[in-house]
Design a protein around this motif. Sequence first.
Motif, PDB file in Angstrom:
ATOM      1  N   SER A  53      43.545  35.094  44.168  1.00  0.00           N
ATOM      2  CA  SER A  53      43.378  36.496  43.775  1.00  0.00           C
ATOM      3  C   SER A  53      42.569  36.618  42.488  1.00  0.00           C
ATOM      4  CB  SER A  53      44.744  37.170  43.609  1.00  0.00           C
ATOM      5  OG  SER A  53      45.502  36.523  42.582  1.00  0.00           O
ATOM      6  N   TRP A 107      39.162  38.789  42.291  1.00  0.00           N
ATOM      7  CA  TRP A 107      39.043  39.867  41.309  1.00  0.00           C
ATOM      8  C   TRP A 107      37.801  39.648  40.447  1.00  0.00           C
ATOM      9  CZ3 TRP A 107      43.236  41.047  36.982  1.00  0.00           C
ATOM     10  CH2 TRP A 107      42.829  42.158  36.251  1.00  0.00           C
ATOM     11  N   GLU A 141      46.332  38.177  35.275  1.00  0.00           N
ATOM     12  CA  GLU A 141      46.791  37.592  36.528  1.00  0.00           C
ATOM     13  C   GLU A 141      47.985  36.668  36.315  1.00  0.00           C
ATOM     14  OE1 GLU A 141      45.476  37.710  40.290  1.00  0.00           O
ATOM     15  OE2 GLU A 141      46.079  39.421  39.067  1.00  0.00           O
ATOM     16  N   GLN A 181      44.966  46.501  35.089  1.00  0.00           N
ATOM     17  CA  GLN A 181      45.207  46.730  36.507  1.00  0.00           C
ATOM     18  C   GLN A 181      44.705  48.085  36.987  1.00  0.00           C
ATOM     19  OE1 GLN A 181      49.399  45.905  37.091  1.00  0.00           O
ATOM     20  NE2 GLN A 181      49.048  43.702  37.080  1.00  0.00           N
ATOM     21  N   PHE A 191      40.206  45.300  40.344  1.00  0.00           N
ATOM     22  CA  PHE A 191      41.584  44.842  40.559  1.00  0.00           C
ATOM     23  C   PHE A 191      42.209  45.566  41.735  1.00  0.00           C
ATOM     24  CE2 PHE A 191      46.142  45.469  40.053  1.00  0.00           C
ATOM     25  CZ  PHE A 191      46.590  44.158  40.012  1.00  0.00           C
ATOM     26  N   MET A 243      40.895  44.244  44.967  1.00  0.00           N
ATOM     27  CA  MET A 243      41.494  42.948  45.281  1.00  0.00           C
ATOM     28  C   MET A 243      42.903  43.129  45.824  1.00  0.00           C
ATOM     29  SD  MET A 243      43.953  40.684  44.059  1.00  0.00           S
ATOM     30  CE  MET A 243      44.142  40.903  42.292  1.00  0.00           C
TER      31      MET A 243
END
Length: 219
Positions: A13, A17, A176, A202, A207, A210
Amino acid sequence: MLTIYGVYRSRASRNYWMAGELGLPFRSVPVVQARRVADPLAADAPLNTKSPGFLAINPMGLIPAIEDDGLVLTESLANNLYLARKHGGPLAPADIREEGQIGNWTMWAATEVEPHAVKIVLAHDNGIEETPEGRAEIAACARSLEKAFAVLETHLAERDYVVGDRFTVADLNLAEVFRYTMSQTDLFKRHPQVKAWLARCQSRPAFKAMMEERLKEPE
C-alpha cells in the motif's frame, strides 16, 4: 515502467500510494501472502509469496517488491525513498539536510514504531484482540508506543509536517506505519498533534485512491 509486486492489503500500500502521489504509471502484479492460500505451491495457486516466480524477484518471500528499469528493491519504505529521489518534486528532499532528516524519520518509524504496531494489527487479524492474551499483547504494545507518540507530538507542535513544512515522503512513510496503530484511540487522544497530522496525510487524494483499491480486495 515501474512494476509493483504485492496486493493493496499489505505493505505494498505504501508503494501504491507513493506512485499515486508522483503520478507515475505502473504495472501492478498482485502477489498474495502465502498464509492466505490453502496450498501455496499447488499448480493452480495464485501468485503468492512462496511461488517460485515471485521468489525469483524477492528470495525473502516478502511483499512488496518493485522493479524499475531493471532495478529490483524489496523494502517498502526504502522503495519510496528511491522513488522520491528519482522523480523529485515536493515529496523529495530539497537538499542534503532534508535527505538526512527524511532518512532518519523513516528509519525511526521502522525501528521504534512498526515492530509494536504490527503486533497490534496481527492481534486483530488473528481474532484474539478480545482474549486475555490478546488484550495483554495490545496493551504492552501501546505502552511501548507511548514514547514514540510523545516524540512525534513534540516535533509536530510547531509544524504541520515532519520535514520542510510540507508533505514529503517522510510523512507518507510514517503515516503508513502509524496507520497500524489507529485502533489505539487513547494514544491518539493523548497526542492530538499526531492525530491531526495523520488526518492531514490521509486526506490526500492519492491516499484515498489507494484505500479505495485496498477495500476492493478480500480481507
